[in-house]
Design a protein around this motif. Structure first.
Motif, PDB file in Angstrom:
ATOM      1  N   ALA A  94      -6.627   3.881  -1.115  1.00  0.00           N
ATOM      2  CA  ALA A  94      -7.234   3.814  -2.445  1.00  0.00           C
ATOM      3  C   ALA A  94      -6.821   4.994  -3.318  1.00  0.00           C
ATOM      4  CB  ALA A  94      -8.759   3.756  -2.329  1.00  0.00           C
ATOM      5  N   GLU A  95      -6.635   6.156  -2.699  1.00  0.00           N
ATOM      6  CA  GLU A  95      -6.298   7.361  -3.462  1.00  0.00           C
ATOM      7  C   GLU A  95      -4.849   7.377  -3.933  1.00  0.00           C
ATOM      8  OE1 GLU A  95      -8.156   7.515  -0.529  1.00  0.00           O
ATOM      9  OE2 GLU A  95      -9.930   7.618  -1.818  1.00  0.00           O
ATOM     10  N   VAL A  96      -3.981   6.556  -3.318  1.00  0.00           N
ATOM     11  CA  VAL A  96      -2.559   6.561  -3.695  1.00  0.00           C
ATOM     12  C   VAL A  96      -2.085   5.170  -4.136  1.00  0.00           C
ATOM     13  CG1 VAL A  96      -2.036   8.490  -2.161  1.00  0.00           C
ATOM     14  CG2 VAL A  96      -1.825   6.143  -1.304  1.00  0.00           C
ATOM     15  N   ALA A  97      -3.022   4.285  -4.469  1.00  0.00           N
ATOM     16  CA  ALA A  97      -2.683   2.896  -4.783  1.00  0.00           C
ATOM     17  C   ALA A  97      -1.651   2.783  -5.896  1.00  0.00           C
ATOM     18  CB  ALA A  97      -3.947   2.121  -5.149  1.00  0.00           C
TER      19      ALA A  97
ATOM     20  N   GLY B 281      -3.269  -3.476  11.162  1.00  0.00           N
ATOM     21  CA  GLY B 281      -3.648  -4.653  10.385  1.00  0.00           C
ATOM     22  C   GLY B 281      -4.669  -4.322   9.324  1.00  0.00           C
ATOM     23  N   LEU B 282      -5.240  -3.136   9.389  1.00  0.00           N
ATOM     24  CA  LEU B 282      -6.186  -2.665   8.384  1.00  0.00           C
ATOM     25  C   LEU B 282      -5.438  -1.812   7.372  1.00  0.00           C
ATOM     26  CD1 LEU B 282      -9.056  -1.485  10.771  1.00  0.00           C
ATOM     27  CD2 LEU B 282      -8.804  -3.718   9.668  1.00  0.00           C
ATOM     28  N   ASP B 283      -5.973  -1.720   6.158  1.00  0.00           N
ATOM     29  CA  ASP B 283      -5.363  -0.820   5.182  1.00  0.00           C
ATOM     30  C   ASP B 283      -5.388   0.599   5.730  1.00  0.00           C
ATOM     31  OD1 ASP B 283      -4.815  -2.770   3.323  1.00  0.00           O
ATOM     32  OD2 ASP B 283      -6.715  -2.512   2.252  1.00  0.00           O
ATOM     33  N   PRO B 284      -4.297   1.339   5.599  1.00  0.00           N
ATOM     34  CA  PRO B 284      -4.298   2.703   6.119  1.00  0.00           C
ATOM     35  C   PRO B 284      -5.323   3.565   5.402  1.00  0.00           C
ATOM     36  CG  PRO B 284      -2.354   2.303   4.764  1.00  0.00           C
ATOM     37  CD  PRO B 284      -3.021   0.981   4.958  1.00  0.00           C
TER      38      PRO B 284
ATOM     39  N   ARG C 192      -2.204   6.671   8.030  1.00  0.00           N
ATOM     40  CA  ARG C 192      -2.913   7.071   6.818  1.00  0.00           C
ATOM     41  C   ARG C 192      -1.932   7.524   5.735  1.00  0.00           C
ATOM     42  NH1 ARG C 192      -3.619  11.615  10.200  1.00  0.00           N
ATOM     43  NH2 ARG C 192      -3.069  13.606   9.188  1.00  0.00           N
ATOM     44  N   LEU C 193      -2.422   7.567   4.509  1.00  0.00           N
ATOM     45  CA  LEU C 193      -1.648   8.000   3.358  1.00  0.00           C
ATOM     46  C   LEU C 193      -2.383   9.164   2.699  1.00  0.00           C
ATOM     47  CD1 LEU C 193      -0.880   4.472   1.827  1.00  0.00           C
ATOM     48  CD2 LEU C 193       0.553   5.792   3.398  1.00  0.00           C
ATOM     49  N   GLU C 194      -1.633  10.179   2.304  1.00  0.00           N
ATOM     50  CA  GLU C 194      -2.236  11.354   1.679  1.00  0.00           C
ATOM     51  C   GLU C 194      -1.526  11.648   0.362  1.00  0.00           C
ATOM     52  OE1 GLU C 194      -1.767  14.442   4.515  1.00  0.00           O
ATOM     53  OE2 GLU C 194      -3.171  13.575   5.986  1.00  0.00           O
ATOM     54  N   ARG C 195      -2.293  11.907  -0.673  1.00  0.00           N
ATOM     55  CA  ARG C 195      -1.713  12.226  -1.966  1.00  0.00           C
ATOM     56  C   ARG C 195      -1.333  13.702  -2.026  1.00  0.00           C
ATOM     57  NH1 ARG C 195      -2.272   8.928  -6.476  1.00  0.00           N
ATOM     58  NH2 ARG C 195      -1.142   9.786  -8.238  1.00  0.00           N
TER      59      ARG C 195
ATOM     60  N   SER D  61       3.278  12.507  -5.477  1.00  0.00           N
ATOM     61  CA  SER D  61       3.941  11.859  -4.350  1.00  0.00           C
ATOM     62  C   SER D  61       2.916  11.505  -3.275  1.00  0.00           C
ATOM     63  CB  SER D  61       5.029  12.775  -3.762  1.00  0.00           C
ATOM     64  OG  SER D  61       4.457  13.952  -3.239  1.00  0.00           O
ATOM     65  N   VAL D  62       3.382  10.806  -2.249  1.00  0.00           N
ATOM     66  CA  VAL D  62       2.494  10.373  -1.177  1.00  0.00           C
ATOM     67  C   VAL D  62       3.095  10.765   0.164  1.00  0.00           C
ATOM     68  CG1 VAL D  62       3.554   8.067  -1.218  1.00  0.00           C
ATOM     69  CG2 VAL D  62       1.361   8.387  -0.083  1.00  0.00           C
ATOM     70  N   ARG D  63       2.265  11.275   1.045  1.00  0.00           N
ATOM     71  CA  ARG D  63       2.694  11.584   2.406  1.00  0.00           C
ATOM     72  C   ARG D  63       2.228  10.450   3.319  1.00  0.00           C
ATOM     73  NH1 ARG D  63       4.777  15.801   4.736  1.00  0.00           N
ATOM     74  NH2 ARG D  63       4.428  17.091   2.881  1.00  0.00           N
ATOM     75  N   ILE D  64       3.188   9.845   3.999  1.00  0.00           N
ATOM     76  CA  ILE D  64       2.903   8.725   4.900  1.00  0.00           C
ATOM     77  C   ILE D  64       2.831   9.290   6.309  1.00  0.00           C
ATOM     78  CG2 ILE D  64       3.631   6.428   5.639  1.00  0.00           C
ATOM     79  CD1 ILE D  64       5.564   6.466   3.180  1.00  0.00           C
ATOM     80  N   VAL D  65       1.660   9.237   6.904  1.00  0.00           N
ATOM     81  CA  VAL D  65       1.439   9.824   8.220  1.00  0.00           C
ATOM     82  C   VAL D  65       1.315   8.713   9.256  1.00  0.00           C
ATOM     83  CG1 VAL D  65      -0.020  11.345   9.609  1.00  0.00           C
ATOM     84  CG2 VAL D  65       0.247  11.768   7.146  1.00  0.00           C
TER      85      VAL D  65
END
Length: 439
Positions: A188-191, A181-184, A291-294, A298-302
Motif C-alpha cells: 500500500a505504501e508503494v502502490a 499468494g498474498l500481497d507483499p 515485502r516492499l519498502e519505500r 524508489s522501492v526496495r524489494i525484499v
C-alpha cells in the motif's frame, strides 16, 4: 396467489423462461457469446464494466498478439459480420490489441443485434438467485438469477436473468507479487511505484520508464513482452535499466520450441534469451518476494533467494505474475471449482499447467463448464482460473456450446470440435504462479 409443491409461485416458474441471458463482460469471449445467442434468437444482455466494449483489450492495445487473425475471430461473429458486409482481415497477419478492437470487436459490437443489447459502464457486483442465498435448494432451478449491478450513474440496481455466462476475464485481478499468494507487506505504501502487467512502455507510459530502473516480476509472455519493449526503450534512452525477477530457476513458459506452430510466439523466448546474454536484462532467479519498502522515490524489494535474504532496489516494479479470477462476486452462487487452479472442476484436469500447454488442451464445452448452479457458466479466460494456457479459439468454442445448450440443442452442444495450433510453450516451471496467457 396459487402455490405449487416446490413452494414457488406458478407465475414465477414461467417467468424465468421469458428473461434474457446475462453475459458478463464485453471482451472477445463475451461478444462471441452474444453473437452465438443472437444467431439462435435468444434474448440476452451484455454487461460491461468499462466505458466501452473490449475495455480490457484496449489497456494492452499496444501489444502484438502471437496468434494470426485466423485464430482470433469467432465463427458465429464472422457470419454475422460478413452478412453486414465486413471483410475478414488477412488470416495470416498478426494484429496488435488495438487492431483487434478496431477491425473486429468494434464492428461486431456495432451490429444492431449486438449493440442494442450491450450495456457499458455497468459493473456486475454480485450474482445470486432471486430471494435465495446459496443455502436454499427448494425450487432453485426454477428461480431467476439476479445480478446486482452498479450503473454508470453510480446507482445500484438488480437485474433478473434466465441464465448467466460469466465471461468477465481476469485482467482486472492480477496475481500477487508475493510468493505466498498474498500481497507483499508494504504494498500500500508503494502502490504508485507498481505497474499493472503490459504497460505501454514505448508509448503513453514512456516517461514512467525512460532513464529509470524497472524490475519486471513474472515468468510468462506478459513479462517477456514488457522486457522486450523495455530493451527497445533502453536503446533510445540512456540510463534505462532492466531487471527480471523470477521465482524459479528458469522461465520455460517463454522458451523457444521448434514445434510451435505460432511462429511469433516461438520467437519471443529467443529474443529475451538474447537480451539476457547481451547483458541488456539482468536476471534474478529463485527470488521470492516478501515485502516492499519505500525509499524516497524508489522501492526496495525484499525477498528470499536460495535461502538467503536479498533485496533489489527499483524505480518501478511491473507485476507480470499472471491473473486470477474474481470469485467474490459469486459468493452466493453454487460453484464447483478445482482447489488448485480455481477452474471448473471438470475442466481443471484438461488445462492443468503442470500437464498441458495451449495447444494440448482438449476441446470442451458446456459439460465441462457446468456448475451445480443450473444455468450458470464461467467461460473464457476466467474459466481457466489461474492457469495461463488460454487461447481465444478455446473460449469461442466454449460459448458456442453453452449457447446451444441454453437453446435446448443438445446435439450441437455436445458435439465439441476445435483445432488448435500445436505448441511447445506455456508449460509450467513448477506451479501456476507464472506470467501471461496465450492469446
Amino acid at each position: 396467489m396459487t402455490l405449487i409443491d416446490l413452494g414457488r409461485p406458478v407465475a414465477q416458474k414461467r417467468r424465468i423462461d421469458t428473461l434474457p441471458v446475462a453475459v458478463i463482460g464485453a471482451g472477445p469471449i463475451g461478444l462471441a457469446a452474444a453473437a452465438n445467442l443472437a444467431e439462435r434468437g435468444i434474448e440476452f444482455t451484455v454487461f460491461e464494466a468499462g466505458d466501452s466494449v473490449a475495455d480490457g483489450v484496449r489497456k494492452w492495445g499496444h501489444i502484438r498478439l502471437f496468434s494470426p487473425w485466423r485464430h482470433l475471430v469467432d465463427p458465429a461473429s464472422a457470419r454475422l459480420l460478413q452478412a453486414a458486409g465486413w471483410t475478414h482481415p488477412d488470416e495470416e497477419a498478426l494484429p496488435d490489441g488495438a487492431e483487434l478492437v478496431a477491425q473486429y470487436l468494434m464492428p461486431l459490437a456495432a451490429l444492431p443485434a449486438i449493440k442494442e443489447n450491450v450495456r457499458t459502464g455497468v459493473e456486475v457486483l454480485a450474482v445470486s438467485r432471486e430471494g435465495m442465498d446459496r443455502t436454499r435448494t427448494r425450487g432453485r432451478a426454477a428461480t431467476p438469477f439476479v445480478l446486482r449491478v452498479r450503473e454508470a450513474t453510480g446507482e445500484i440496481t438488480e437485474v433478473p436473468a434466465r441464465a448467466v455466462i460469466d465471461a468477465s476475464g481476469t485482467y482486472r485481478t492480477p496475481n500477487s507479487l508475493g510468493s505466498s499468494g498474498l500481497d507483499p507487506l508494504g504494498l500500500a505504501e508503494v502502490a504508485d511505484l507498481v505497474s499493472h502487467a503490459l504497460p505501454d512502455v514505448l508509448g503513453a507510459e514512456c516517461s514512467r520508464f525512460a532513464g529509470r530502473h524497472t524490475v519486471v516480476v513474472g515468468a510468462g509472455h506478459s513479462a517477456a513482452n514488457t522486457l522486450i519493449n523495455l530493451a527497445a526503450l533502453a536503446e533510445k534512452v540512456p540510463g534505462t535499466r532492466i531487471t527480471w525477477a523470477i521465482r524459479n530457476r528458469g522461465a520455460v513458459r517463454v522458451s523457444t520450441s521448434p514445434d510451435d506452430e505460432l511462429v511469433a510466439r516461438a520467437k519471443i523466448g529467443g529474443r529475451v534469451d538474447t537480451l539476457v546474454e547481451r547483458g541488456v536484462i539482468d536476471v534474478v532467479d529463485r527470488f521470492e518476494i516478501a515485502r516492499l519498502e519505500r525509499e524516497g522515490d524508489s522501492v526496495r524489494i525484499v525477498g528470499n533467494r536460495g535461502g538467503e535474504l536479498t533485496d533489489i532496489e527499483a524505480d518501478v516494479v511491473v507485476n507480470a505474475t499472471g491473473f486470477r479470477p474474481n470469485l467474490d462476486m459469486l459468493r452466493e452462487i453454487r460453484l464447483e471449482l478445482d482447489e488448485i487452479v480455481e477452474a471448473p472442476k471438470r475442466l481443471a484436469p484438461l488445462i492443468d499447467p503442470n500437464e498441458h500447454s495451449c495447444g494440448t488442451v482438449e476441446p470442451h464445452g458446456f459439460a465441462e463448464l457446468r456448475q451445480p448452479e443450473d444455468g450458470f457458466f464461467i467461460a473464457g479466460m476466467k474459466s481457466y482460473g489461474r492457469a495461463p494456457t488460454f487461447l481465444l479459439a478455446t473460449g469461442y468454442e466454449q460459448v458456442r456450446s453453452i449457447a446451444a445448450w441454453i437453446d435446448g440443442d443438445t446435439a450441437s452442444a455436445t458435439k465439441v470440435e476445435l483445432s488448435l495450433p500445436a505448441t511447445g510453450v506455456c508449460s509450467t516451471d513448477g506451479g501456476p504462479a507464472g506470467g501471461g496467457c496465450c492469446s
